[in-house]
Design an enzyme around this catalytic site. Structure first.
Site, PDB file in Angstrom:
ATOM      1  N   ASP A   1      42.704  -0.758 -52.710  1.00 41.03           N
ATOM      2  CA  ASP A   1      43.580  -0.073 -53.010  1.00 41.03           C
ATOM      3  C   ASP A   1      43.646   1.188 -52.338  1.00 41.03           C
ATOM      4  OD1 ASP A   1      44.802  -1.976 -54.572  1.00 41.03           O
ATOM      5  OD2 ASP A   1      43.872  -1.330 -56.222  1.00 41.03           O
TER       6      ASP A   1
ATOM      7  N   ARG B   1      64.570 -13.601 -53.011  1.00 38.21           N
ATOM      8  CA  ARG B   1      63.397 -14.249 -53.325  1.00 38.21           C
ATOM      9  C   ARG B   1      62.278 -13.366 -53.285  1.00 38.21           C
ATOM     10  NH1 ARG B   1      66.886 -16.982 -54.141  1.00 38.21           N
ATOM     11  NH2 ARG B   1      67.232 -19.206 -53.470  1.00 38.21           N
TER      12      ARG B   1
ATOM     13  N   VAL C   1      45.252 -13.209 -52.159  1.00 38.33           N
ATOM     14  CA  VAL C   1      45.081 -13.615 -50.614  1.00 38.33           C
ATOM     15  C   VAL C   1      44.774 -12.119 -49.993  1.00 38.33           C
ATOM     16  CG1 VAL C   1      46.515 -13.812 -48.439  1.00 38.33           C
ATOM     17  CG2 VAL C   1      46.835 -15.441 -50.462  1.00 38.33           C
ATOM     18  N   GLN C   2      45.122 -10.943 -50.705  1.00 40.12           N
ATOM     19  CA  GLN C   2      44.897  -9.718 -49.694  1.00 40.12           C
ATOM     20  C   GLN C   2      43.584  -9.493 -49.701  1.00 40.12           C
ATOM     21  OE1 GLN C   2      48.412  -6.786 -51.272  1.00 40.12           O
ATOM     22  NE2 GLN C   2      48.088  -8.787 -52.716  1.00 40.12           N
TER      23      GLN C   2
ATOM     24  N   ASP D   1      32.577  -6.307 -65.662  1.00 35.66           N
ATOM     25  CA  ASP D   1      32.007  -5.908 -67.001  1.00 35.66           C
ATOM     26  C   ASP D   1      31.721  -4.379 -67.105  1.00 35.66           C
ATOM     27  OD1 ASP D   1      31.128  -8.605 -68.553  1.00 35.66           O
ATOM     28  OD2 ASP D   1      30.200  -8.897 -66.545  1.00 35.66           O
TER      29      ASP D   1
END
Length: 374
Positions: A136, A292, A299-300, A76
């Site tokens: 990140d 592919r 998951v990270q 938020d």
């Protein structure tokens, strides 16, 4: 002197190390300084709704190694929070709740969006301290943020494992990693995992360059390639369109023009989603190899934090308590060198730590023969 009452919350995406940071701050706050600690549920929303629980030693015990956040989280925005189906400015309500709880300070654990929320609350008069969290690693003025090291290990292991499948089936394997604006995670995991191509947002790529790289590998006898792609990496044409749209936002002469330009930016960004699949089709057509895509996604973010993130989160948590004790507010507690540094929120809120195109990691990648798509 009255005992200090401190609030703490976690906001934005979850990341390994949040609980370790809560514990680090909490143990210093309670054990070292004798303060009362209130944990607000579900990030800024819990702060707006005045939902909190007192955290004591027993609650903080055993959370060092657990993933996620014991307090819950949300994304938020304090000035545009969805309430009863409409956007509302909840800053006045949050100020009231802060005063009602008799808080002396508020600690916000989170990434760039949380830093912006913390900045808005500081401008409203609250004593705020921000602890930098994001997988990140894109928060300005901090060497690292907790969550990144664990995510890097997870992403690297994925690249490692995909190598065997790529080799066995003579395929191109594209692994999409998180990193919407900055490519630190894809770059680090790509280097550590030995990816043949790394594509990041800071270096728009030419599909033809990637195809040429894979063909050169084929000519040398390599029958497979692994491509690590940050989710925000873009072909040069799309990147130019996005850059132009963002320039229109910056140069807009009226609120209406800015709104239209922002809509254009969002449309380009939304159209870009899922382009790893489009990239796979182009590489397959251009090389003759099957391609592919593996998208690691959340998951990270999950699971037990590694030792480096536990250590960093604990250090930053303790430094945050020390900052409050010393009367320092409106700051991000940054990891700098072998210590910590308090950076004014004006310098971190709304800012992004991009990968410099001449960064040592990029130079190292190029020097070992990794293609960057340019």
């Amino acid at each position: 002197m009255a005992k200090k009452r401190i609030g703490i919350l976690t906001a934005g995406g979850d990341a390994p190390g949040l609980n370790a940071a809560i514990r680090g701050f909490g143990k210093a706050a309670i054990g070292k300084y004798g303060w009362t600690l209130l944990g607000f549920r579900d990030g800024m929303r819990g702060l707006a709704e005045n939902r909190y629980v007192e955290l004591d030693r027993s609650i903080l015990s055993g959370i060092l190694t657990t993933g996620g956040t014991m307090l819950g989280t949300s994304r938020d925005k304090v000035h545009r929070m969805m309430v009863d189906g409409e956007r509302r400015d909840m800053i006045p309500t949050i100020v009231e709740n802060y005063e009602e709880a008799k808080l002396d300070a508020l600690v916000c654990l989170g990434g760039g969006g949380t830093a912006k929320n913390a900045h808005r609350l500081a401008e409203a008069g609250l004593n705020v301290v921000h602890l930098p969290k994001t997988i990140d690693n894109d928060i300005l003025h901090t060497d690292s943020s907790f969550g990144f090291s664990t995510a890097l290990e997870i992403a690297t292991e994925a690249v490692d494992r995909l190598h065997s499948t790529a080799h066995s089936h003579h395929r191109i394997i594209i692994v999409e990693l998180m990193g919407h604006r900055a490519g630190w995670l894809a770059l680090g995991a790509g280097i550590a995992g030995g990816a043949d191509v790394i594509l990041i947002p800071e270096i728009p790529y030419h599909v033809e360059s990637v195809i040429d790289m894979i063909k050169r590998r084929q000519a040398r006898g390599s029958t497979f390639s692994v491509v690590a792609v940050a989710e925000g990496a873009m072909p040069i044409e799309e990147a130019q369109q996005l850059e132009y749209a963002r320039s229109l936002v910056k140069d807009a002469s009226s609120p209406e023009a800015k709104a239209i330009a922002k809509k254009s930016v969002k449309e380009i960004e939304n159209a870009h989603r899922g382009t790893s699949l489009a990239l796979a089709e182009k590489l397959e057509a251009g090389t003759g190899l099957e391609a592919r895509v593996t998208i690691l996604g959340h998951v990270q973010r999950g699971g037990t934090p590694n030792g480096a993130d536990r250590l960093l989160a604990t250090r930053l948590g303790v430094a945050g308590a020390d900052a409050i004790h010393d009367g320092h507010f409106h700051v991000t507690v940054a990891d700098r060198g072998e210590g910590t540094e308090l950076v004014d929120l004006d310098e971190t809120a709304g800012k992004v730590k991009y990968v410099p195109t001449d960064h040592e990691w990029i130079r190292a990648a190029r020097d070992v023969g990794t293609a960057m798509g340019d």
